[in-house]
Design a protein around this motif. Structure first.
Motif, mmCIF file in Angstrom:
data_model
loop_
_atom_site.group_PDB
_atom_site.id
_atom_site.type_symbol
_atom_site.label_atom_id
_atom_site.label_comp_id
_atom_site.label_asym_id
_atom_site.label_seq_id
_atom_site.Cartn_x
_atom_site.Cartn_y
_atom_site.Cartn_z
ATOM 1 N N ASN A 123 0.781 -1.257 0.135
ATOM 2 C CA ASN A 123 -0.024 -0.012 0.057
ATOM 3 C C ASN A 123 0.680 1.308 -0.272
ATOM 4 O OD1 ASN A 123 -2.436 -1.553 -0.036
ATOM 5 N ND2 ASN A 123 -2.512 -1.549 2.184
ATOM 6 N N ARG A 124 1.840 1.412 0.778
ATOM 7 C CA ARG A 124 2.609 2.560 1.091
ATOM 8 C C ARG A 124 3.559 2.579 -0.160
ATOM 9 N NH1 ARG A 124 -0.622 5.211 3.053
ATOM 10 N NH2 ARG A 124 0.846 6.818 3.236
ATOM 11 N N PHE A 125 4.032 1.730 -0.538
ATOM 12 C CA PHE A 125 4.902 1.717 -1.870
ATOM 13 C C PHE A 125 4.185 1.958 -2.950
ATOM 14 C CE2 PHE A 125 7.033 -0.154 -5.607
ATOM 15 C CZ PHE A 125 8.308 0.251 -5.583
ATOM 16 N N TYR A 126 2.911 1.559 -3.273
ATOM 17 C CA TYR A 126 2.017 1.843 -4.491
ATOM 18 C C TYR A 126 1.949 3.232 -4.371
ATOM 19 C CZ TYR A 126 -1.594 1.554 -7.921
ATOM 20 O OH TYR A 126 -2.070 1.646 -9.005
ATOM 21 N N LYS A 127 1.210 3.767 -3.181
ATOM 22 C CA LYS A 127 0.956 4.999 -3.060
ATOM 23 C C LYS A 127 2.208 6.297 -3.196
ATOM 24 C CE LYS A 127 -0.160 8.718 0.524
ATOM 25 N NZ LYS A 127 0.884 9.554 0.460
ATOM 26 N N HIS A 128 3.285 5.932 -2.735
ATOM 27 C CA HIS A 128 4.411 6.991 -3.087
ATOM 28 C C HIS A 128 4.935 6.848 -4.241
ATOM 29 C CE1 HIS A 128 4.164 8.276 1.114
ATOM 30 N NE2 HIS A 128 4.550 6.918 1.689
ATOM 31 N N LEU A 146 1.666 8.868 -20.038
ATOM 32 C CA LEU A 146 2.023 7.572 -19.401
ATOM 33 C C LEU A 146 0.938 7.170 -18.382
ATOM 34 C CD1 LEU A 146 4.629 5.799 -19.136
ATOM 35 C CD2 LEU A 146 5.156 7.163 -17.137
ATOM 36 N N ASN A 147 0.799 5.749 -18.390
ATOM 37 C CA ASN A 147 -0.118 5.047 -17.422
ATOM 38 C C ASN A 147 0.581 4.912 -16.199
ATOM 39 O OD1 ASN A 147 -1.832 3.388 -15.875
ATOM 40 N ND2 ASN A 147 -2.782 2.763 -17.825
ATOM 41 N N THR A 148 0.388 5.853 -15.196
ATOM 42 C CA THR A 148 1.088 5.592 -13.844
ATOM 43 C C THR A 148 0.995 4.454 -13.296
ATOM 44 O OG1 THR A 148 0.892 8.128 -13.451
ATOM 45 C CG2 THR A 148 1.309 6.616 -11.391
ATOM 46 N N GLU A 149 -0.286 3.891 -13.373
ATOM 47 C CA GLU A 149 -0.506 2.477 -12.660
ATOM 48 C C GLU A 149 0.200 1.448 -13.249
ATOM 49 O OE1 GLU A 149 -4.669 -0.145 -11.443
ATOM 50 O OE2 GLU A 149 -4.863 1.893 -12.436
ATOM 51 N N VAL A 150 0.368 1.360 -14.624
ATOM 52 C CA VAL A 150 0.900 0.232 -15.354
ATOM 53 C C VAL A 150 2.390 0.191 -14.909
ATOM 54 C CG1 VAL A 150 1.668 -0.507 -17.564
ATOM 55 C CG2 VAL A 150 -0.765 0.052 -17.300
ATOM 56 N N ALA A 158 8.361 -6.373 -10.174
ATOM 57 C CA ALA A 158 9.551 -6.679 -10.347
ATOM 58 C C ALA A 158 10.322 -6.763 -8.760
ATOM 59 C CB ALA A 158 10.463 -5.767 -11.056
ATOM 60 N N VAL A 159 10.073 -5.906 -7.984
ATOM 61 C CA VAL A 159 10.506 -5.916 -6.581
ATOM 62 C C VAL A 159 10.189 -6.879 -5.848
ATOM 63 C CG1 VAL A 159 10.337 -4.642 -4.421
ATOM 64 C CG2 VAL A 159 10.712 -3.446 -6.666
#
Length: 160
Positions: A123-128, A146-150, A158-159
């Motif tokens: 959640n936090r990684f996705y948000k930031h 650019l599609n930020t979500e993709v 990958a991480v």
């Protein structure tokens, strides 16, 4: 910092080192107290059990990570590319920390704490990271279409 906070900080720091080196399940409260040169009574005054120490370690780490990333993203002095480099290096270092005996023990012995760590990461990684990509779009490093979500989902995958 008062004396009580200092003792709790010393306990948390030393327990974190021991858990990381030997694994959570292999360390006892008595060993933590002995390495700190404090009595078991003093240790139990601050933490009723080993799980509470672990919860405090995880909570402290989450706060430190959150603070670091928020300060980085909100830093007006850094250019976007520098922020992105620092962010990606920071995430790589945090991911490396998940490869120690403590983490493997937490997965087995404390699945609820492991789940809490995973949820925080996700959640936090996705948000930031989304905020950072949006900054890149505003500074015209990335195309505004650019599609930020993709991008975020690809990097998160990958991480992991």
């Amino acid at each position: 910092m008062n004396e009580e906070s200092e003792i709790k900080d010393r306990i948390r720091t030393r327990a974190d080192e021991m858990f990381s080196q030997y694994g959570y399940s292999k360390i006892t409260m008595e060993e933590i107290a002995a390495t700190l040169g404090i009595s078991k009574k003093t240790l139990y005054k601050h933490y009723s059990n080993k799980e509470n120490i672990l919860k405090d370690i995880v909570s402290t780490a989450k706060c430190e990570i959150e603070t670091f990333i928020e300060e980085l993203i909100n830093n007006k002095k850094l250019q976007f590319i520098e922020k992105l480099k620092i962010f990606m290096n920071f995430i790589a270092k945090q991911t490396e920390k998940l490869e120690n005996p403590m983490i493997h023990d937490i997965m087995k012995c404390n699945p609820e704490i492991w789940h809490e760590i995973l949820e925080f990461r996700k959640n936090r990684f996705y948000k930031h990271f989304s905020e950072l990509i949006e900054q890149g779009k505003k500074s015209r490093i990335f195309n505004k279409d650019l599609n930020t979500e993709v991008i975020v989902i690809t990097y998160v995958s990958a991480v992991h």
